[in-house]
Design a protein around this motif. Structure first.
Motif, PDB file in Angstrom:
ATOM      1  N   ALA A   1       3.183 -31.705 -21.009  1.00 46.77           N
ATOM      2  CA  ALA A   1       2.489 -31.910 -22.278  1.00 46.77           C
ATOM      3  C   ALA A   1       2.851 -30.788 -23.237  1.00 46.77           C
ATOM      4  N   VAL A   2       3.217 -31.154 -24.468  1.00 48.56           N
ATOM      5  CA  VAL A   2       3.642 -30.182 -25.473  1.00 48.56           C
ATOM      6  C   VAL A   2       2.862 -30.441 -26.766  1.00 48.56           C
ATOM      7  N   THR A   3       2.409 -29.375 -27.409  1.00 45.06           N
ATOM      8  CA  THR A   3       1.789 -29.454 -28.739  1.00 45.06           C
ATOM      9  C   THR A   3       2.712 -28.751 -29.711  1.00 45.06           C
ATOM     10  N   THR A   4       3.001 -29.401 -30.835  1.00 47.46           N
ATOM     11  CA  THR A   4       3.886 -28.808 -31.832  1.00 47.46           C
ATOM     12  C   THR A   4       3.182 -27.676 -32.578  1.00 47.46           C
ATOM     13  N   GLU A   5       3.970 -26.890 -33.282  1.00 49.93           N
ATOM     14  CA  GLU A   5       3.419 -25.908 -34.209  1.00 49.93           C
ATOM     15  C   GLU A   5       2.742 -26.655 -35.363  1.00 49.93           C
ATOM     16  N   GLU A   6       1.785 -26.013 -35.979  1.00 46.72           N
ATOM     17  CA  GLU A   6       1.103 -26.623 -37.119  1.00 46.72           C
ATOM     18  C   GLU A   6       1.981 -26.535 -38.366  1.00 46.72           C
ATOM     19  N   THR A   7       2.098 -27.652 -39.061  1.00 45.22           N
ATOM     20  CA  THR A   7       2.824 -27.741 -40.326  1.00 45.22           C
ATOM     21  C   THR A   7       1.988 -28.605 -41.259  1.00 45.22           C
ATOM     22  N   ASP A   8       1.864 -28.217 -42.505  1.00 41.29           N
ATOM     23  CA  ASP A   8       1.060 -28.970 -43.469  1.00 41.29           C
ATOM     24  C   ASP A   8      -0.351 -29.235 -42.949  1.00 41.29           C
ATOM     25  N   GLY A   9      -0.911 -28.275 -42.222  1.00 42.34           N
ATOM     26  CA  GLY A   9      -2.291 -28.351 -41.772  1.00 42.34           C
ATOM     27  C   GLY A   9      -2.559 -29.234 -40.568  1.00 42.34           C
TER      28      GLY A   9
ATOM     29  N   PHE B   1       3.094 -34.489 -27.618  1.00 41.74           N
ATOM     30  CA  PHE B   1       3.948 -35.446 -26.935  1.00 41.74           C
ATOM     31  C   PHE B   1       4.101 -34.993 -25.490  1.00 41.74           C
ATOM     32  N   SER B   2       4.564 -35.889 -24.649  1.00 34.07           N
ATOM     33  CA  SER B   2       4.761 -35.579 -23.234  1.00 34.07           C
ATOM     34  C   SER B   2       6.180 -35.929 -22.823  1.00 34.07           C
TER      35      SER B   2
END
Length: 90
Positions: free
Chosen positions: A13-21, A26-27
């Protein structure tokens, strides 16, 4: 007991960096970490803010993730709604 087989027993499981709030998740399927497809993958993030992103993951990145127990790889999502997100498997 080694940690690597335990880490590869589940999808990554991966969480992206925050962009545009906002951020997306995705997995990467565990099967693809153990035996990467020859042409890599294009995954899809969760929908946030009314859109999602494609996530291209190269065969080299999949092999590295498998060898490193799901850590030490960075990538970018495809652009959607005028922006992209960086992701880190760490």
């Amino acid at each position: 007991m080694t940690l690597l087989p335990l880490l590869l027993a589940c999808d990554l499981a991966v969480t992206t960096e925050e962009t545009d709030g906002h951020a997306h998740q995705f997995s990467i399927p565990r099967e693809d970490l153990r035996d990467p497809p020859g042409d890599g993958l294009v995954l899809e993030t969760t929908e946030t803010g009314g859109h999602s992103h494609g996530v291209p993951v190269s065969v080299t990145s999949l092999k590295l993730l498998g060898e490193r127990g799901g850590i030490g790889v960075t990538g970018l999502t495809d652009e959607s709604e005028g922006h992209e997100h960086e992701w880190h498997a760490d």
